[in-house]
Enzyme design. Structure first.
Site, PDB file in Angstrom:
ATOM      1  N   GLU A  17      42.217 -90.936  48.040  1.00 45.93           N
ATOM      2  CA  GLU A  17      41.662 -92.257  47.711  1.00 45.93           C
ATOM      3  C   GLU A  17      42.731 -93.350  47.800  1.00 45.93           C
ATOM      4  O   GLU A  17      42.490 -94.433  48.324  1.00 45.93           O
ATOM      5  CB  GLU A  17      41.066 -92.245  46.293  1.00 45.93           C
ATOM      6  CG  GLU A  17      39.724 -91.531  46.176  1.00 45.93           C
ATOM      7  CD  GLU A  17      38.555 -92.415  46.598  1.00 45.93           C
ATOM      8  OE1 GLU A  17      38.775 -93.507  47.160  1.00 45.93           O
ATOM      9  OE2 GLU A  17      37.395 -92.002  46.379  1.00 45.93           O
ATOM     10  N   LYS A  36      40.042 -93.433  40.016  1.00 48.65           N
ATOM     11  CA  LYS A  36      39.393 -93.715  38.737  1.00 48.65           C
ATOM     12  C   LYS A  36      38.433 -92.582  38.439  1.00 48.65           C
ATOM     13  O   LYS A  36      37.503 -92.313  39.204  1.00 48.65           O
ATOM     14  CB  LYS A  36      38.648 -95.043  38.790  1.00 48.65           C
ATOM     15  CG  LYS A  36      37.909 -95.342  37.492  1.00 48.65           C
ATOM     16  CD  LYS A  36      37.389 -96.743  37.437  1.00 48.65           C
ATOM     17  CE  LYS A  36      36.619 -96.966  36.146  1.00 48.65           C
ATOM     18  NZ  LYS A  36      36.102 -98.330  36.049  1.00 48.65           N
ATOM     19  N   LYS A  44      43.451 -93.987  36.613  1.00 49.15           N
ATOM     20  CA  LYS A  44      42.807 -94.296  35.339  1.00 49.15           C
ATOM     21  C   LYS A  44      41.888 -93.174  34.949  1.00 49.15           C
ATOM     22  O   LYS A  44      41.156 -92.697  35.815  1.00 49.15           O
ATOM     23  CB  LYS A  44      42.028 -95.603  35.524  1.00 49.15           C
ATOM     24  CG  LYS A  44      41.231 -96.043  34.344  1.00 49.15           C
ATOM     25  CD  LYS A  44      40.480 -97.280  34.718  1.00 49.15           C
ATOM     26  CE  LYS A  44      39.662 -97.723  33.541  1.00 49.15           C
ATOM     27  NZ  LYS A  44      38.817 -98.828  33.880  1.00 49.15           N
ATOM     28  N   SER A  49      40.813 -97.471  26.754  1.00 51.88           N
ATOM     29  CA  SER A  49      40.357 -97.739  25.389  1.00 51.88           C
ATOM     30  C   SER A  49      40.320 -96.487  24.517  1.00 51.88           C
ATOM     31  O   SER A  49      40.702 -96.534  23.345  1.00 51.88           O
ATOM     32  CB  SER A  49      38.970 -98.388  25.453  1.00 51.88           C
ATOM     33  OG  SER A  49      38.055 -97.565  26.160  1.00 51.88           O
ATOM     34  N   TYR A  65      46.611-101.561  25.968  1.00 51.52           N
ATOM     35  CA  TYR A  65      46.242-102.403  24.830  1.00 51.52           C
ATOM     36  C   TYR A  65      47.384-102.503  23.818  1.00 51.52           C
ATOM     37  O   TYR A  65      47.283-103.208  22.825  1.00 51.52           O
ATOM     38  CB  TYR A  65      44.979-101.833  24.164  1.00 51.52           C
ATOM     39  CG  TYR A  65      43.812-101.753  25.124  1.00 51.52           C
ATOM     40  CD1 TYR A  65      43.071-102.891  25.443  1.00 51.52           C
ATOM     41  CD2 TYR A  65      43.473-100.553  25.761  1.00 51.52           C
ATOM     42  CE1 TYR A  65      42.024-102.840  26.347  1.00 51.52           C
ATOM     43  CE2 TYR A  65      42.423-100.488  26.671  1.00 51.52           C
ATOM     44  CZ  TYR A  65      41.710-101.638  26.959  1.00 51.52           C
ATOM     45  OH  TYR A  65      40.682-101.586  27.874  1.00 51.52           O
ATOM     46  N   ARG A  87      33.208 -99.525  26.713  1.00 50.96           N
ATOM     47  CA  ARG A  87      31.791 -99.777  26.979  1.00 50.96           C
ATOM     48  C   ARG A  87      31.094-100.320  25.733  1.00 50.96           C
ATOM     49  O   ARG A  87      30.186-101.148  25.837  1.00 50.96           O
ATOM     50  CB  ARG A  87      31.114 -98.501  27.494  1.00 50.96           C
ATOM     51  CG  ARG A  87      31.622 -98.122  28.879  1.00 50.96           C
ATOM     52  CD  ARG A  87      31.027 -96.809  29.379  1.00 50.96           C
ATOM     53  NE  ARG A  87      31.650 -96.402  30.635  1.00 50.96           N
ATOM     54  CZ  ARG A  87      31.438 -95.223  31.216  1.00 50.96           C
ATOM     55  NH1 ARG A  87      30.597 -94.349  30.667  1.00 50.96           N
ATOM     56  NH2 ARG A  87      32.048 -94.928  32.346  1.00 50.96           N
TER      57      ARG A  87
END
Ligand code: PBG
Length: 327
Positions: free
Chosen positions: A236, A198, A251, A277, A316, A208
């Site tokens: 990771e 991320k 992400k 987003s 989305y 946010r």
């Protein structure tokens, strides 16, 4: 004049049917995880200003919405909650509330549509008075004390009936702690989708805004990854898999498809990617001005994920896609 060409790749592009039968990748509703924003109240449905066409809903309307998602063939949702300022602190107390909004949302959704796969975001930022993903001490984000709370938070989501928890905080060691907490609680069947790679990204801006969760001081660069790194993303992910992650995620999505492909090649677990987003907002904003064709941009962006080896796309645009395909 004719050329003596034996190889003519255009032969495979001569008609629509032909292009379809030789297509290497495809997208389907089975590829999607739909992020949902839940807030308090009843009968509330608010369009997020920086995410035109996308809404925050109270739980009652969220239930109606998930039934619609199911009816369109969508199979998975990822829950986020908006927490009121009065419930925010520096310890994540509300995150562990059995009757908290997240816990109630999981329970109500699983009751209404039991077959739907419910993922929950596990991170402290919506609950933090500092807007950070961890416990703040003297201006630093503490790792180990945060991990303890995250493990309890995951357990509380499991008690509510969640299928997968999705830690998105980037603390070290959280997957192992969550796994052992779940197992100790008798939740061996609950999975972990880890946000492994991320990045500290500007593309989270509209999210946010939606949850009022911007960091109150500084930024998230001491825990989220530097966009300059890709091998570190592999590191990771491999650590998370060692610690028990069932699915690893990258992400944001489109700017990081190279990382997704590397994870796919380096591991044997499903790879997810999150078209965040800001990526949604860019497509919507350009389309609203008539600068790009919205529907074409949705389809082209989604197939890009599949080309990069992504198994699951958090997006989305899932319902838009399903609606386009039903026509
Ligand atoms: C919180 C979290 C964020 C997103 C998902 N989980 C924001 C952040 O890390 O600041 C972003 C999702 C999006 O932008 O669509 N840990």
């Amino acid at each position: 004049m004719t050329f003596d060409l034996t190889k003519r790749p255009r032969r495979l592009r001569r008609s629509g049917f032909l292009r379809e039968i030789v297509a290497e990748h495809s997208v389907s509703v089975n590829d999607f995880i739909i992020p949902l924003f839940v807030q308090d109240g009843t009968g509330v449905e608010i369009e997020i200003p920086s995410m035109p066409g996308y809404h925050k809903r109270s739980l009652d309307l969220t239930i109606e919405h998930v039934k619609q998602l199911r009816d369109y063939g969508l199979k998975a949702v990822l829950l986020f909650v908006q927490v009121s300022d009065g419930l925010k602190d520096n310890a994540g107390v509300e995150a562990l509330n059995k009757l908290g909004l997240m816990q109630r949302a999981v329970e109500a959704i699983k009751l209404a549509v039991p077959e739907l796969i419910v993922f929950t975001d596990v991170a402290l930022d919506p609950y933090s008075k500092f807007g950070h993903d961890g416990i703040v001490k003297e201006g630093h984000i503490e790792n180990d004390s945060t991990v303890e709370v995250l493990a309890k938070m995951a357990l509380s989501h499991a008690n509510a009936g969640v299928d997968f928890v999705a830690p998105s905080d980037m603390m070290d060691g959280r997957v192992a702690a969550i796994r052992s907490g779940l197992d100790a609680g008798g939740f061996q069947h609950v999975g972990i989708m880890s946000y492994s790679a991320k990045y500290a990204s500007c593309f989270y801006g509209p999210f946010r805004d939606a949850l009022d969760s911007s960091p109150g001081f500084g930024d998230k660069k001491t825990y989220q990854m530097n966009p300059a790194n890709s091998l570190e993303g592999v590191k990771e992910a491999l650590i998370d898999i060692e610690e028990g992650a069932d699915i690893v995620m990258v992400k944001p999505g489109m700017p990081y498809l190279d990382v997704a492909l590397r994870l796919k090649e380096a591991s044997e677990v499903p790879v997810a990617s999150y078209q965040v987003s800001g990526e949604y907002a860019m497509i919507k904003a350009a389309a609203a001005r008539g600068w790009i064709d919205e529907e074409a941009a949705i389809l082209e962006s989604l197939i890009g994920f599949k080309r990069a080896g992504v198994d699951l796309i958090a997006t989305y645009f899932g319902l838009d896609y399903a609606k386009i395909m039903k026509r």
